[in-house]
Design a protein around this motif. Structure first.
Motif, short mmCIF file in Angstrom:
data_model
loop_
_atom_site.label_atom_id
_atom_site.label_comp_id
_atom_site.label_asym_id
_atom_site.label_seq_id
_atom_site.Cartn_x
_atom_site.Cartn_y
_atom_site.Cartn_z
N ARG A 1 90.68 98.70 58.72
CA ARG A 1 89.85 97.77 57.96
C ARG A 1 90.42 97.51 56.57
N ARG A 2 90.91 98.56 55.93
CA ARG A 2 91.51 98.38 54.59
C ARG A 2 92.75 97.50 54.66
N VAL A 3 93.58 97.68 55.67
CA VAL A 3 94.78 96.84 55.82
C VAL A 3 94.37 95.39 56.03
N GLN A 4 93.35 95.14 56.86
CA GLN A 4 92.86 93.77 57.07
C GLN A 4 92.36 93.17 55.75
N GLU A 5 91.67 94.00 54.98
CA GLU A 5 91.14 93.54 53.70
C GLU A 5 92.29 93.15 52.75
N TYR A 6 93.32 93.97 52.66
CA TYR A 6 94.46 93.67 51.80
C TYR A 6 95.20 92.41 52.27
N GLU A 7 95.37 92.27 53.58
CA GLU A 7 96.04 91.09 54.12
C GLU A 7 95.26 89.82 53.79
N SER A 8 93.95 89.88 53.89
CA SER A 8 93.10 88.73 53.55
C SER A 8 93.22 88.39 52.07
N GLN B 1 95.80 89.02 50.13
CA GLN B 1 97.14 88.45 49.91
C GLN B 1 97.19 86.99 50.35
N GLU B 2 96.59 86.69 51.48
CA GLU B 2 96.56 85.31 51.98
C GLU B 2 95.79 84.41 51.01
N ALA B 3 94.67 84.91 50.50
CA ALA B 3 93.89 84.14 49.54
C ALA B 3 94.68 83.89 48.27
N LEU B 4 95.41 84.89 47.80
CA LEU B 4 96.25 84.71 46.61
C LEU B 4 97.37 83.70 46.86
N ARG B 5 98.00 83.77 48.04
CA ARG B 5 99.07 82.81 48.36
C ARG B 5 98.50 81.38 48.38
#
Length: 142
Positions: free
Chosen positions: A123-130, A132-136
């Protein structure tokens, strides 16, 4: 992020054995399901938890003969539990300080799920990926 959000994604399925089940049967269940712990329940009441660590400990102490013992003689009786409203940060603190990797989830006195450290990491990895995508996306539009 709460336990409820993890369970809503993961599901509420619980693997359990009865206290009088043979340790060998519990080991077989862990292997078949590829899981690291199983709840020990008498009807719907939580009696304990049996983890891989419990099994390794008892095999080291008593040898292979322990596989014929009832799970109740091997399980951890003092089970730390969590609530659906607990946060992932709270779970990480409980697991780190208690040095365990599985937490039964209790709601109104009833077991409603089981959270593992693997569930939290996923869940934490999914949260970080989301994030990062939002920042991009933000950078692209700026």
């Amino acid at each position: 992020m709460t336990v409820r959000s993890i369970l809503n994604t993961k599901g509420h399925q619980i693997m359990s054995v009865e206290p009088d089940a043979k340790l060998a049967a519990a080991v077989k269940l862990l292997g078949e399901k590829k899981i690291g712990a199983v709840l020990v329940m008498n009807q719907s009441r939580l009696e304990g938890i049996l983890s891989e660590r419990d099994i390794v400990r008892v095999l080291g102490e008593r040898g292979a003969g322990a596989l014929e013992e009832p799970v109740a003689q091997v399980m951890t009786r003092k089970v730390v539990t969590c609530k659906e409203t607990d946060t992932v940060a709270e779970l990480m603190e409980m697991m780190t300080s208690g040095k365990f990797r599985h937490l039964p989830v209790i709601d109104n006195g009833k077991v409603v799920g089981l959270i593992s450290i693997g569930d939290i990491v996923k869940r934490r990895v999914q949260e970080y990926e989301s994030e990062q995508e939002a920042l991009r996306d933000y950078i692209k539009t700026a």
